[in-house]
Design a protein around this motif. Structure first.
Motif, PDB file in Angstrom:
ATOM      1  N   ARG A  45       5.992 -10.055 -28.524  1.00 27.05           N
ATOM      2  CA  ARG A  45       5.170 -10.106 -29.546  1.00 27.05           C
ATOM      3  C   ARG A  45       3.639  -9.886 -29.311  1.00 27.05           C
TER       4      ARG A  45
ATOM      5  N   CYS B 109       9.399 -18.875 -23.861  1.00 22.53           N
ATOM      6  CA  CYS B 109       7.894 -18.503 -24.083  1.00 22.53           C
ATOM      7  C   CYS B 109       7.583 -17.259 -23.866  1.00 22.53           C
TER       8      CYS B 109
ATOM      9  N   CYS C  70       9.086 -14.440 -25.681  1.00 23.28           N
ATOM     10  CA  CYS C  70       8.196 -14.329 -26.986  1.00 23.28           C
ATOM     11  C   CYS C  70       6.799 -13.435 -26.429  1.00 23.28           C
TER      12      CYS C  70
ATOM     13  N   ASP D 137       4.801 -18.658 -32.295  1.00 23.77           N
ATOM     14  CA  ASP D 137       3.616 -17.797 -32.919  1.00 23.77           C
ATOM     15  C   ASP D 137       2.395 -18.693 -33.409  1.00 23.77           C
TER      16      ASP D 137
ATOM     17  N   GLN E 207      16.757 -17.157 -33.215  1.00 22.47           N
ATOM     18  CA  GLN E 207      15.629 -16.576 -32.382  1.00 22.47           C
ATOM     19  C   GLN E 207      14.265 -16.418 -33.117  1.00 22.47           C
ATOM     20  N   ASP E 208      14.468 -15.691 -34.279  1.00 22.70           N
ATOM     21  CA  ASP E 208      13.368 -15.453 -34.995  1.00 22.70           C
ATOM     22  C   ASP E 208      12.648 -16.907 -35.363  1.00 22.70           C
TER      23      ASP E 208
ATOM     24  N   PHE F  51      10.681 -18.202 -32.273  1.00 19.42           N
ATOM     25  CA  PHE F  51       9.551 -17.307 -31.925  1.00 19.42           C
ATOM     26  C   PHE F  51       8.590 -17.451 -33.162  1.00 19.42           C
ATOM     27  N   ASN F  52       8.849 -17.412 -34.455  1.00 19.51           N
ATOM     28  CA  ASN F  52       7.716 -17.701 -35.390  1.00 19.51           C
ATOM     29  C   ASN F  52       7.201 -18.857 -35.195  1.00 19.51           C
TER      30      ASN F  52
END
Ligand SMILES: Cc1cc2nc3c(=O)[nH]c(=O)nc-3n(C[C@H](O)[C@H](O)[C@H](O)COP(=O)(O)O)c2cc1C
Length: 219
Positions: A36, A29, A32, A180, A172-173, A176-177
């Motif tokens: 971001r 967390c 991220c 998000d 990872q993306d 993280f998305n």
């Protein structure tokens, strides 16, 4: 803005293995948030750093300034925050009792009119979602209303390495998305409530419950 991230696990023994799986979730967390959500302050509160007395005496039960310094310091950090991320394991379909106990030590006026985001995880397949349902009620009563999107991480030990990195780097993306969705909602509500708190002091308009639960009674 300032966000406080609470981690609820205080388990440092096994079985079940691994102990403190939550540290991996916390690190993921934070990775991220730090990539971001640049420009915000993010601070971490580890429930393990707060070995509390067996007899329950919350921060607000002490005379002003007379509470133990660790409780005073945390009260100030909560009060100066704009939003909260609550990371909890699922124990017997419930949130971490250590996290609940720690949060119970502070009056809702410190948390209220600021949003929260719920992050749960487990070693099993449900990702702590049953604990998360109870957390919604609990955090709502505390006054830091949870945003609608929640993060649930099933089999967290298969997703995250000890340093919080993805075991499968290419995921990872996607992770993280997924984070998000909750963190962006948290940021939006935190910004909105911060602005509105600056215009209208909610504690002046809506009286906090101070000494007797009957203050909230229907007529
Ligand atoms: C007392 C206890 C109760 C548990 N109950 C659940 C449960 O209800 N659901 C679940 O998915 N996992 C459950 N687990 C397994 C946890 O998901 C797993 O132990 C995880 O590592 C806990 O996080 P932690 O290591 O950060 O404390 C339980 C573990 C313990 C110790």
């Amino acid at each position: 803005m300032k966000f406080l991230v609470f981690l609820g696990t205080v388990r440092d023994s096994t079985p079940p293995k691994p102990a403190r799986l939550g540290l991996r979730v916390l690190k993921a967390c934070l990775a991220c948030l730090n990539t971001r959500y640049i420009g915000h302050e993010v601070e971490f509160v580890d429930a393990l750093d707060y070995p509390l007395d067996n007899v329950f005496k919350p921060h607000f039960a002490y005379q002003k300034g007379k509470a133990p310094s660790s409780l005073n310091a945390l009260a100030e950090r909560i009060e100066s925050s704009d939003g909260f991320i609550m990371i909890s394991p699922e124990y017997n379909h419930s949130m971490s009792p250590a996290l609940m106990n720690l949060l119970n030590h502070f009056g809702s006026s410190l948390f209220s009119y600021k949003p929260s985001a719920i992050v749960t995880y487990s070693a099993g397949q449900w990702g702590g979602m049953r604990a998360a349902i109870g957390m919604r009620t609990f955090l709502s009563e505390l006054g830091c209303l949870p945003v609608s999107a929640m993060v649930h991480i099933p089999k967290a030990q298969e997703a995250f390495a000890e340093d919080g990195s993805l075991i499968l780097e290419e995921e990872q993306d996607s992770w993280f998305n997924y984070f998000d969705r909750s963190f962006s909602q948290l940021e939006w509500w935190a910004q909105a409530s911060k602005q509105h708190r600056a215009e209208i002091n909610p504690h002046g308009k809506i009286m906090d419950f101070k000494s007797n639960p009957s203050e909230r009674n229907a007529p």
